[in-house]
Design a protein around this motif. Sequence first.
Motif, PDB file in Angstrom:
ATOM      1  N   ALA A 378      68.569  18.985  81.114  1.00  0.00           N
ATOM      2  CA  ALA A 378      68.008  18.555  79.826  1.00  0.00           C
ATOM      3  C   ALA A 378      68.659  17.244  79.373  1.00  0.00           C
ATOM      4  O   ALA A 378      67.976  16.371  78.814  1.00  0.00           O
ATOM      5  CB  ALA A 378      68.210  19.643  78.773  1.00  0.00           C
ATOM      6  N   VAL A 379      69.961  17.084  79.610  1.00  0.00           N
ATOM      7  CA  VAL A 379      70.649  15.821  79.317  1.00  0.00           C
ATOM      8  C   VAL A 379      70.028  14.690  80.142  1.00  0.00           C
ATOM      9  O   VAL A 379      69.755  13.597  79.637  1.00  0.00           O
ATOM     10  CB  VAL A 379      72.165  15.932  79.627  1.00  0.00           C
ATOM     11  CG1 VAL A 379      72.826  14.553  79.551  1.00  0.00           C
ATOM     12  CG2 VAL A 379      72.853  16.887  78.662  1.00  0.00           C
ATOM     13  N   LEU A 380      69.787  14.981  81.416  1.00  0.00           N
ATOM     14  CA  LEU A 380      69.249  13.995  82.356  1.00  0.00           C
ATOM     15  C   LEU A 380      67.894  13.458  81.902  1.00  0.00           C
ATOM     16  O   LEU A 380      67.682  12.242  81.835  1.00  0.00           O
ATOM     17  CB  LEU A 380      69.129  14.641  83.737  1.00  0.00           C
ATOM     18  CG  LEU A 380      69.019  13.724  84.956  1.00  0.00           C
ATOM     19  CD1 LEU A 380      70.297  12.926  85.144  1.00  0.00           C
ATOM     20  CD2 LEU A 380      68.736  14.563  86.199  1.00  0.00           C
ATOM     21  N   ILE A 381      66.964  14.365  81.574  1.00  0.00           N
ATOM     22  CA  ILE A 381      65.608  13.895  81.239  1.00  0.00           C
ATOM     23  C   ILE A 381      65.581  13.218  79.865  1.00  0.00           C
ATOM     24  O   ILE A 381      64.816  12.272  79.650  1.00  0.00           O
ATOM     25  CB  ILE A 381      64.550  15.018  81.314  1.00  0.00           C
ATOM     26  CG1 ILE A 381      64.773  16.105  80.251  1.00  0.00           C
ATOM     27  CG2 ILE A 381      64.490  15.613  82.694  1.00  0.00           C
ATOM     28  CD1 ILE A 381      63.568  17.018  80.093  1.00  0.00           C
ATOM     29  N   ALA A 382      66.431  13.665  78.935  1.00  0.00           N
ATOM     30  CA  ALA A 382      66.480  13.007  77.623  1.00  0.00           C
ATOM     31  C   ALA A 382      67.100  11.620  77.761  1.00  0.00           C
ATOM     32  O   ALA A 382      66.656  10.655  77.119  1.00  0.00           O
ATOM     33  CB  ALA A 382      67.274  13.853  76.635  1.00  0.00           C
ATOM     34  N   ASN A 383      68.115  11.508  78.596  1.00  0.00           N
ATOM     35  CA  ASN A 383      68.765  10.215  78.815  1.00  0.00           C
ATOM     36  C   ASN A 383      67.818   9.220  79.486  1.00  0.00           C
ATOM     37  O   ASN A 383      67.789   8.031  79.153  1.00  0.00           O
ATOM     38  CB  ASN A 383      70.015  10.414  79.678  1.00  0.00           C
ATOM     39  CG  ASN A 383      70.868   9.160  79.749  1.00  0.00           C
ATOM     40  OD1 ASN A 383      71.212   8.580  78.722  1.00  0.00           O
ATOM     41  ND2 ASN A 383      71.214   8.735  80.952  1.00  0.00           N
ATOM     42  N   ARG A 384      67.008   9.732  80.426  1.00  0.00           N
ATOM     43  CA  ARG A 384      66.038   8.873  81.109  1.00  0.00           C
ATOM     44  C   ARG A 384      64.817   8.576  80.238  1.00  0.00           C
ATOM     45  O   ARG A 384      64.080   7.628  80.490  1.00  0.00           O
ATOM     46  CB  ARG A 384      65.542   9.565  82.386  1.00  0.00           C
ATOM     47  CG  ARG A 384      66.561   9.640  83.505  1.00  0.00           C
ATOM     48  CD  ARG A 384      65.954  10.468  84.633  1.00  0.00           C
ATOM     49  NE  ARG A 384      66.840  10.594  85.770  1.00  0.00           N
ATOM     50  CZ  ARG A 384      66.656  11.464  86.764  1.00  0.00           C
ATOM     51  NH1 ARG A 384      65.611  12.299  86.728  1.00  0.00           N
ATOM     52  NH2 ARG A 384      67.489  11.513  87.769  1.00  0.00           N
TER      53      ARG A 384
END
Length: 476
Positions: A378-384
């Motif tokens: 979830a961190v990954l997709i929000a950051n991207r």
Amino acid sequence: MAIKAEQKLPLFALTGMVVGSMVGAGIFSLPRTFGGATGPFGAIIAWSIAGGGMYMLARVFQSLAERKPDLDAGVFAYAKAGFGDYPGFLSAFGYWIGSCIGNVSYWVLIKSTLGAFFPVFGDGNTVTAIVVASVGIWLFHFMILRGVQQAAFINTVVTIAKIVPILVFILILIFAFKADLFRASFYGGEGMPETSLLEQVRATMLVTVFVFLGIEGASVYSRYAKERSDVGKATILGFVGVTGLMVAVTLLPYGVLARSDLAGMRQPSMAPMLEAVVGPWGAVFISIGVLISVLGAYLAWSLICAEVMFAAAKSRDMPKLFARENRNRVPAAALWLTNIIVQLFVISTYWSQDAFALMLNLTSAMSLIPYFLVAAYAVLIANRGESYEALSVERRRDLTIAAIAALYTLFMIIAGGLKFVLLSAVLYAPGTLLYFWARREQGERIFTPIEWLIFLAAAIGCVIGIYGLATGSITI
């Protein structure tokens, strides 16, 4: 009984899956578990950390269910999408084997409950207890083979039935509550070992994880939801309701008995707790509630175990054998493997000093790594900015929530201690044989260079763990 080709569950049934998964063995053990570890002040801090962290995780599941509707197996699918095939496999395997171990803890608690009335069951790990549990495992197995929708309906009915004893317990303790007793135990209480507040809170950490397991029940079953938005709603509704029950069951006993009395109770401690207030009928009443609750939770987790293995096989992360369904659209091969593993762990409890505590803590430790990978994804997709409008308020909000959830799960892994990390490795490393099998079937290379490093770390941990068990430096 045959099932229609399209099995769809409404919001109420999905919420029942969450509540049914969460309200199981853990809640009935809370008075003694917390009484032995800390006073009310430490308990409030522990629930604030656990409740806050798990709420963030629930929000992560809600957000991912809406933003990644194509990832409909829940827990392990997110790990694979974010970090690759082997981490995805480890997430699926860890969640599955952890759930199997959790099912074993249910059988131990059932037999321990009966042991209060029939000594032949002891603390749930006698030969008689193991034989009776084994019969129960296979009775449930053949019932589930008749159809997921039928089993989900039974779970909804059982969920309603088992909440009643917990509510009665809470109401009686509210009327019996004495503020002076509560104050006397607030910072620790008399007759208990002197320990720091940090150690008191730390001693409760894996227990709080265990009682929150199942928060993803609706996410795992998202492919059966009538409306995709119901998955997130069911997760939050189930979380809020069950958290309120668990906090009440933990804190009210401090105002009824001294902490030293709570610490010495037999598990499941809600039974002797109510007996101390209203007499012998209280123990019988709660014991019936325990049996209904734990059997209902066992049913829910058996469904989840089979569903995770089936979904992993469908996405080619497990051998294709486990993607087979019977005529009722039940993942039969996955269910068979699940219950064979549960059976083996039930037999192993014969040699355990405290089978319930071991299974509870090991279940929590195995589940934390999959939870961490979900939050990290979830961190990954929000950051991207995947599936978000650029620099939107929603994106910043979800990034913050996911980061807190990831830090919380990482903290819980560390707080659980090295022992359970090594015991997890003892299961993860040999479990990788299933991954080898699946990759060979597909003619794919086994590992990327980074995945080799992950496997090497698991293998080293496995060797250290086995050595610790053999020398007695790690006890079960």
